[in-house]
Design a protein around this motif. Structure first.
Motif, mmCIF file in Angstrom:
data_model
loop_
_atom_site.group_PDB
_atom_site.id
_atom_site.type_symbol
_atom_site.label_atom_id
_atom_site.label_comp_id
_atom_site.label_asym_id
_atom_site.label_seq_id
_atom_site.Cartn_x
_atom_site.Cartn_y
_atom_site.Cartn_z
ATOM 1 N N VAL A 289 0.865 -1.174 0.000
ATOM 2 C CA VAL A 289 0.000 0.000 0.000
ATOM 3 C C VAL A 289 0.906 1.230 0.000
ATOM 4 C CG1 VAL A 289 -1.789 1.273 1.242
ATOM 5 C CG2 VAL A 289 -1.801 -1.232 1.244
ATOM 6 N N PHE A 290 0.626 2.146 -0.947
ATOM 7 C CA PHE A 290 1.395 3.376 -1.070
ATOM 8 C C PHE A 290 0.454 4.571 -0.976
ATOM 9 C CE2 PHE A 290 3.593 0.201 -3.664
ATOM 10 C CZ PHE A 290 4.887 0.299 -3.191
ATOM 11 N N ASN A 291 1.002 5.701 -0.560
ATOM 12 C CA ASN A 291 0.275 6.958 -0.612
ATOM 13 C C ASN A 291 0.471 7.505 -2.029
ATOM 14 O OD1 ASN A 291 -0.531 9.644 -0.495
ATOM 15 N ND2 ASN A 291 0.158 9.872 1.624
ATOM 16 N N PRO A 292 -0.613 7.766 -2.771
ATOM 17 C CA PRO A 292 -0.449 8.225 -4.159
ATOM 18 C C PRO A 292 0.230 9.590 -4.274
ATOM 19 C CG PRO A 292 -2.761 8.265 -3.538
ATOM 20 C CD PRO A 292 -2.015 7.620 -2.407
ATOM 21 N N LEU A 293 0.280 10.349 -3.177
ATOM 22 C CA LEU A 293 0.970 11.635 -3.213
ATOM 23 C C LEU A 293 2.481 11.469 -3.248
ATOM 24 C CD1 LEU A 293 -1.139 13.555 -0.535
ATOM 25 C CD2 LEU A 293 -1.398 13.587 -3.035
ATOM 26 N N TRP A 294 2.957 10.334 -2.737
ATOM 27 C CA TRP A 294 4.394 10.141 -2.598
ATOM 28 C C TRP A 294 4.958 9.078 -3.525
ATOM 29 C CZ3 TRP A 294 6.668 13.894 -0.198
ATOM 30 C CH2 TRP A 294 5.962 14.606 0.758
ATOM 31 N N VAL A 295 4.116 8.426 -4.286
ATOM 32 C CA VAL A 295 4.612 7.351 -5.144
ATOM 33 C C VAL A 295 5.064 7.919 -6.489
ATOM 34 C CG1 VAL A 295 2.431 6.693 -6.248
ATOM 35 C CG2 VAL A 295 4.161 4.967 -5.838
ATOM 36 N N ARG A 296 6.089 7.322 -7.038
ATOM 37 C CA ARG A 296 6.605 7.700 -8.356
ATOM 38 C C ARG A 296 6.605 6.460 -9.232
ATOM 39 N NH1 ARG A 296 12.251 8.759 -7.735
ATOM 40 N NH2 ARG A 296 12.792 7.121 -9.179
ATOM 41 N N LEU A 297 6.214 6.618 -10.467
ATOM 42 C CA LEU A 297 6.206 5.521 -11.430
ATOM 43 C C LEU A 297 7.425 5.678 -12.316
ATOM 44 C CD1 LEU A 297 4.560 3.084 -12.395
ATOM 45 C CD2 LEU A 297 3.299 4.617 -13.890
ATOM 46 N N ASP A 298 8.242 4.639 -12.373
ATOM 47 C CA ASP A 298 9.467 4.668 -13.169
ATOM 48 C C ASP A 298 9.427 3.535 -14.177
ATOM 49 O OD1 ASP A 298 11.921 5.599 -13.975
ATOM 50 O OD2 ASP A 298 13.056 4.609 -12.391
ATOM 51 N N GLN A 299 10.202 3.675 -15.250
ATOM 52 C CA GLN A 299 10.226 2.656 -16.291
ATOM 53 C C GLN A 299 11.640 2.442 -16.801
ATOM 54 O OE1 GLN A 299 8.034 3.913 -19.755
ATOM 55 N NE2 GLN A 299 8.467 6.066 -19.383
ATOM 56 N N GLU A 300 11.909 1.201 -17.216
ATOM 57 C CA GLU A 300 13.142 0.860 -17.911
ATOM 58 C C GLU A 300 12.775 0.668 -19.368
ATOM 59 O OE1 GLU A 300 15.528 -2.571 -16.810
ATOM 60 O OE2 GLU A 300 15.418 -1.890 -14.725
ATOM 61 N N VAL A 301 13.413 1.442 -20.242
ATOM 62 C CA VAL A 301 13.065 1.400 -21.659
ATOM 63 C C VAL A 301 14.263 0.931 -22.459
ATOM 64 C CG1 VAL A 301 12.234 2.747 -23.630
ATOM 65 C CG2 VAL A 301 11.437 3.297 -21.331
ATOM 66 N N ASP A 302 14.017 -0.011 -23.357
ATOM 67 C CA ASP A 302 15.013 -0.454 -24.333
ATOM 68 C C ASP A 302 14.645 0.204 -25.649
ATOM 69 O OD1 ASP A 302 15.644 -2.631 -26.633
ATOM 70 O OD2 ASP A 302 17.157 -2.734 -25.042
ATOM 71 N N GLU A 303 15.610 0.819 -26.320
ATOM 72 C CA GLU A 303 15.291 1.578 -27.534
ATOM 73 C C GLU A 303 14.726 0.700 -28.647
ATOM 74 O OE1 GLU A 303 19.617 1.948 -29.645
ATOM 75 O OE2 GLU A 303 19.228 3.245 -27.904
ATOM 76 N N ASP A 304 15.059 -0.568 -28.683
ATOM 77 C CA ASP A 304 14.532 -1.460 -29.720
ATOM 78 C C ASP A 304 13.257 -2.170 -29.292
ATOM 79 O OD1 ASP A 304 16.686 -0.885 -31.402
ATOM 80 O OD2 ASP A 304 17.924 -2.473 -30.516
ATOM 81 N N TYR A 305 13.174 -2.514 -28.040
ATOM 82 C CA TYR A 305 12.082 -3.350 -27.538
ATOM 83 C C TYR A 305 10.914 -2.532 -27.009
ATOM 84 C CZ TYR A 305 9.852 -7.062 -24.812
ATOM 85 O OH TYR A 305 8.959 -7.961 -24.282
ATOM 86 N N GLY A 306 11.193 -1.421 -26.374
ATOM 87 C CA GLY A 306 10.159 -0.612 -25.731
ATOM 88 C C GLY A 306 10.297 -0.707 -24.222
ATOM 89 N N ILE A 307 9.199 -0.529 -23.520
ATOM 90 C CA ILE A 307 9.235 -0.574 -22.049
ATOM 91 C C ILE A 307 9.444 -2.012 -21.603
ATOM 92 C CG2 ILE A 307 7.937 -0.179 -19.934
ATOM 93 C CD1 ILE A 307 6.482 2.075 -21.327
ATOM 94 N N GLU A 308 10.520 -2.220 -20.847
ATOM 95 C CA GLU A 308 10.816 -3.565 -20.339
ATOM 96 C C GLU A 308 10.252 -3.783 -18.943
ATOM 97 O OE1 GLU A 308 14.948 -4.528 -20.612
ATOM 98 O OE2 GLU A 308 14.854 -4.715 -22.783
ATOM 99 N N HIS A 309 10.387 -2.769 -18.063
ATOM 100 C CA HIS A 309 9.952 -2.914 -16.677
ATOM 101 C C HIS A 309 9.302 -1.621 -16.201
ATOM 102 C CE1 HIS A 309 12.261 -6.608 -16.374
ATOM 103 N NE2 HIS A 309 13.307 -5.966 -16.850
ATOM 104 N N LEU A 310 8.292 -1.772 -15.361
ATOM 105 C CA LEU A 310 7.661 -0.646 -14.681
ATOM 106 C C LEU A 310 7.862 -0.825 -13.180
ATOM 107 C CD1 LEU A 310 4.231 -0.306 -16.526
ATOM 108 C CD2 LEU A 310 6.240 1.144 -16.770
ATOM 109 N N TYR A 311 8.151 0.280 -12.501
ATOM 110 C CA TYR A 311 8.393 0.223 -11.062
ATOM 111 C C TYR A 311 7.577 1.286 -10.347
ATOM 112 C CZ TYR A 311 12.580 -2.356 -12.445
ATOM 113 O OH TYR A 311 13.436 -3.257 -12.983
ATOM 114 N N LEU A 312 7.073 0.951 -9.166
ATOM 115 C CA LEU A 312 6.496 1.917 -8.239
ATOM 116 C C LEU A 312 7.567 2.173 -7.188
ATOM 117 C CD1 LEU A 312 2.893 0.540 -7.679
ATOM 118 C CD2 LEU A 312 3.544 2.588 -8.955
ATOM 119 N N ILE A 313 7.864 3.450 -6.949
ATOM 120 C CA ILE A 313 8.910 3.817 -5.998
ATOM 121 C C ILE A 313 8.315 4.793 -4.997
ATOM 122 C CG2 ILE A 313 11.181 4.863 -5.710
ATOM 123 C CD1 ILE A 313 11.676 4.134 -8.704
ATOM 124 N N SER A 314 8.507 4.492 -3.716
ATOM 125 C CA SER A 314 8.029 5.377 -2.669
ATOM 126 C C SER A 314 8.819 5.136 -1.391
ATOM 127 C CB SER A 314 6.541 5.137 -2.391
ATOM 128 O OG SER A 314 6.077 5.987 -1.379
#
Length: 177
Positions: free
Chosen positions: A112-137
């Protein structure tokens, strides 16, 4: 320290709160039960007929190996279907972002995260696209949407960012509705 009753009360309050975003993610499986039975029937018939031909030529051990092949393929499909039972549920309300992950064996993990403090991050490969999505808080990081392909992750990322922005704006008053 929170008691079990306090946690349940907080959970029921958040479940009564209006949902801004809700997604239930499951692994993609292109073969349903009927398709599985059709494939296994086809493989069994082909293996039996081919094995019978080898049996008539005197190469009787080949017949057993054809049966073993069908058994191994059946086992692989069953393992694949078993792993498809995993799910990931992501819910955003004005006061929390909840991630509930159920593994293929039934083990449950919940964050459970507070939506005010959570950040959504992504790992992108230039050929493949988005590889991973992360919630960081607050020093915690969890990977989400691992079941999705690159295009689906991009769409999911956009929708989740919009939901988090709506949660940060707070509840709005609608005099009409």
């Amino acid at each position: 320290m929170s008691t079990g009753n306090e946690i349940e009360r907080a959970r029921s309050e958040s479940e009564n709160e209006a949902q801004i975003f809700s997604a239930l993610l499951t692994p993609h499986r292109s073969l349903n039960r009927t398709g599985f039975l059709a494939v296994m029937l086809f493989l069994s018939v082909v293996s039996f007929v081919t094995g019978l031909a080898f049996l008539m030529m005197g190469a009787w051990p080949v017949f057993g190996f054809f049966g073993l092949d069908v058994l191994v393929i059946w086992w692989a499909f069953k393992a694949n279907f078993r792993s498809a039972r995993a799910t990931e549920e992501i819910v955003v309300t004005p006061s929390e972002l909840r991630v509930r992950r159920v593994g293929h064996r039934g083990q449950v993990s919940e964050w459970v995260f507070n939506p005010l403090w959570v950040r959504l991050d992504q790992e992108v490969d230039e050929d493949y696209g988005i590889e991973h999505l992360y919630l960081i808080s607050r020093g915690r990081q969890i990977q989400i949407a691992g079941f999705l392909g690159p295009e689906e992750k991009a769409s999911f990322y956009k929708a989740l960012v919009e939901a988090l922005n709506a949660a940060r704006r707070g509840p709005t008053y609608n005099p009409v509705g």
